[in-house]
Design a protein around this motif. Structure first.
Motif, short mmCIF file in Angstrom:
data_model
loop_
_atom_site.label_atom_id
_atom_site.label_comp_id
_atom_site.label_asym_id
_atom_site.label_seq_id
_atom_site.Cartn_x
_atom_site.Cartn_y
_atom_site.Cartn_z
N ILE A 122 -29.21 14.07 -30.50
CA ILE A 122 -27.82 14.29 -30.92
C ILE A 122 -27.36 13.17 -31.84
O ILE A 122 -26.74 13.41 -32.88
N ALA A 123 -27.65 11.92 -31.45
CA ALA A 123 -27.25 10.79 -32.28
C ALA A 123 -27.92 10.84 -33.65
O ALA A 123 -27.29 10.59 -34.68
N LEU A 124 -29.24 11.19 -33.66
CA LEU A 124 -29.96 11.27 -34.93
C LEU A 124 -29.38 12.38 -35.81
O LEU A 124 -29.18 12.19 -37.01
N LEU A 125 -29.13 13.54 -35.22
CA LEU A 125 -28.57 14.65 -35.98
C LEU A 125 -27.18 14.31 -36.51
O LEU A 125 -26.86 14.59 -37.67
N PHE A 126 -26.37 13.69 -35.68
CA PHE A 126 -25.03 13.30 -36.11
C PHE A 126 -25.11 12.31 -37.27
O PHE A 126 -24.40 12.44 -38.27
N GLY A 127 -25.97 11.29 -37.13
CA GLY A 127 -26.11 10.31 -38.20
C GLY A 127 -26.67 10.91 -39.47
O GLY A 127 -26.23 10.57 -40.57
#
Length: 436
Positions: free
Chosen positions: A33-38
């Protein structure tokens, strides 16, 4: 490949990947989720930065070209033909061509040659660049633009505009205007650099924010897993002893080594204990999960305590009750459970081995319920952690005390432990009194 090597390869077991734990899967989901958001944020920032840079580039170039067209139009307004078809134009010594510098070209003998140049130009324009853009405009009979660099490193923008001749099919002069765009180029590059740095910083901040948000998003799932593990640990810890006791009783009954009536009585006692433990486990799990909603209503605390004492089997123990009338605003079911747990704890642990318990319950008008026993008391090192699970005396898990403490805190009160005047333990359950 040799046969021994092939045999070793066949015999060598494959390394199996250990399946991830539930917490591992949740943490992996958090990273994704963090990678996709970033990544999405970074792509959005880069896209907006590219649009901004391209927009700035088009803007300043359009502004420069507009200034160049106005400058060449000023020169064109002063170009005339006499009655003999000869071109008349301003004298360069008058300074009309100086700044921004304008060079006037005219076709002669099939070639475009300069006929008027700046007298004191504010810019030095390379002659080959002037000639090239003038040739293009004269050949196409349309405006032409080009960019060149001076020997000292300045960037110049050239604009050539052809004008009509004396006749319909005659070619006229070509005016070439130049302007220094080094400042515009530097400002544009500075803007691009600032936007690149800003994108990098914002992308890093977005990644950090995405990680934080993802952590907040999966926190309830991790908390639910912790609650589930705590429930399993409580169940395994508390049910192990009664289950083992039931097994021993069953084996004893099958072998006929004890009176069947006594075996059934002890079996009933152990099953009752298991039922109470299961109720405590479920109640505690619901309390930790926040699934219990308080149903507050005015109730007589003294009458509730009398009812709990009357419904609790004493099995030869003595319970003394002293009450004063007091009304509290509380959940009757949860408060009854808390008082019953305190009384049950006193009856179980508040006496010497082989001796009946002597418990005294006092209800004061300030909303305090005191449960005193004459047992061995609580060691000082266990007093602070007594209301945590697995933290009571004589092998009990302490679920009853932790539930009582939670009920007290949920009603805005407290549950404390101290040494009783009778030599044992005193539990003080304090509840807010309803104001009249």
């Amino acid at each position: 490949m040799s046969r021994p090597a092939l045999a070793d390869r066949i015999r060598r077991p494959r390394r199996r990947r250990t399946p991830p734990t539930p917490k591992g899967r949740i943490r992996r989901l958090r990273r994704r989720i963090a990678l996709l958001f970033g990544l999405v944020s970074a792509l959005g920032l880069v896209g907006m930065a590219i649009i901004a840079v391209q927009g700035d580039d088009r803007s300043w170039r359009a502004q420069v070209d507009t200034e160049l067209r106005l400058r060449t139009s000023e020169i064109g307004a002063n170009l005339h033909y006499d009655e003999n078809g000869e071109l008349t134009y301003p004298d360069p010594k008058e300074g009309d061509y100086d700044c921004p510098p304008v060079t006037l070209f005219k076709e002669s003998g099939g070639q475009v040659s300069p006929i008027a140049a700046p007298h004191r130009p504010c810019l030095v324009v390379p002659a080959d660049a002037l000639q090239a853009v003038a040739d293009e405009a004269g050949r196409e009979q349309d405006t032409a633009e080009s960019t060149t660099t001076t020997p000292d490193g300045h960037r110049l923008r050239l604009y050539a505009q052809p004008f009509s001749g004396p006749g319909t099919n005659d070619s006229g002069p070509v005016a070439v205007t130049a302007v220094d765009i080094s400042g515009n180029v530097d400002d544009h590059q500075r803007l691009a650099l600032l936007l690149t740095i800003a994108c990098a910083v914002l992308a890093a901040a977005s990644a950090a924010a995405g990680r934080w948000l993802a952590g907040r998003a999966v926190r309830p799932a991790l908390a639910a897993l912790d609650q589930q593990e705590a429930f399993f640990a409580d169940a395994a810890h508390d049910l192990r002893t009664p289950v083992a006791s039931l097994r021993v009783l069953a084996e004893t009954g099958l072998r006929g080594e004890a009176d069947s009536t006594e075996v059934m009585r002890r079996t009933l006692r152990q099953s009752t204990r298991m039922s109470e433990l299961v109720d405590d486990l479920l109640t505690r799990a619901r309390l930790r999960a926040g699934a219990v909603q308080l149903d507050r209503e005015p109730l007589r605390l003294d009458q509730l305590v009398d009812t709990v004492v009357a419904d609790t089997p004493t099995d030869g123990h003595r319970v003394t009750v002293r009450t004063e009338a007091v009304v509290v605003l509380a959940d009757a079911g949860l408060l009854r459970r808390a008082v019953a747990n305190l009384l049950g704890n006193a009856l179980t642990h508040g006496h010497a081995p082989g001796q009946p318990a002597d418990v005294e319950i006092t209800v004061d008008s300030d909303g305090t319920v005191a449960v005193d026993d004459a047992g061995p008391g609580i060691p000082p090192e266990l007093a602070e952690s007594l209301f945590e699970r697995f933290r009571s005396g004589k092998g009990s898990s302490g679920l009853g005390l932790s539930i009582a403490a939670w009920v007290a805190h949920a009603h805005g009160g407290s549950l404390t432990v101290a040494t009783s005047d009778r030599g044992g333990t005193r539990f003080l359950l304090r509840l807010p009194v309803q104001k009249r």
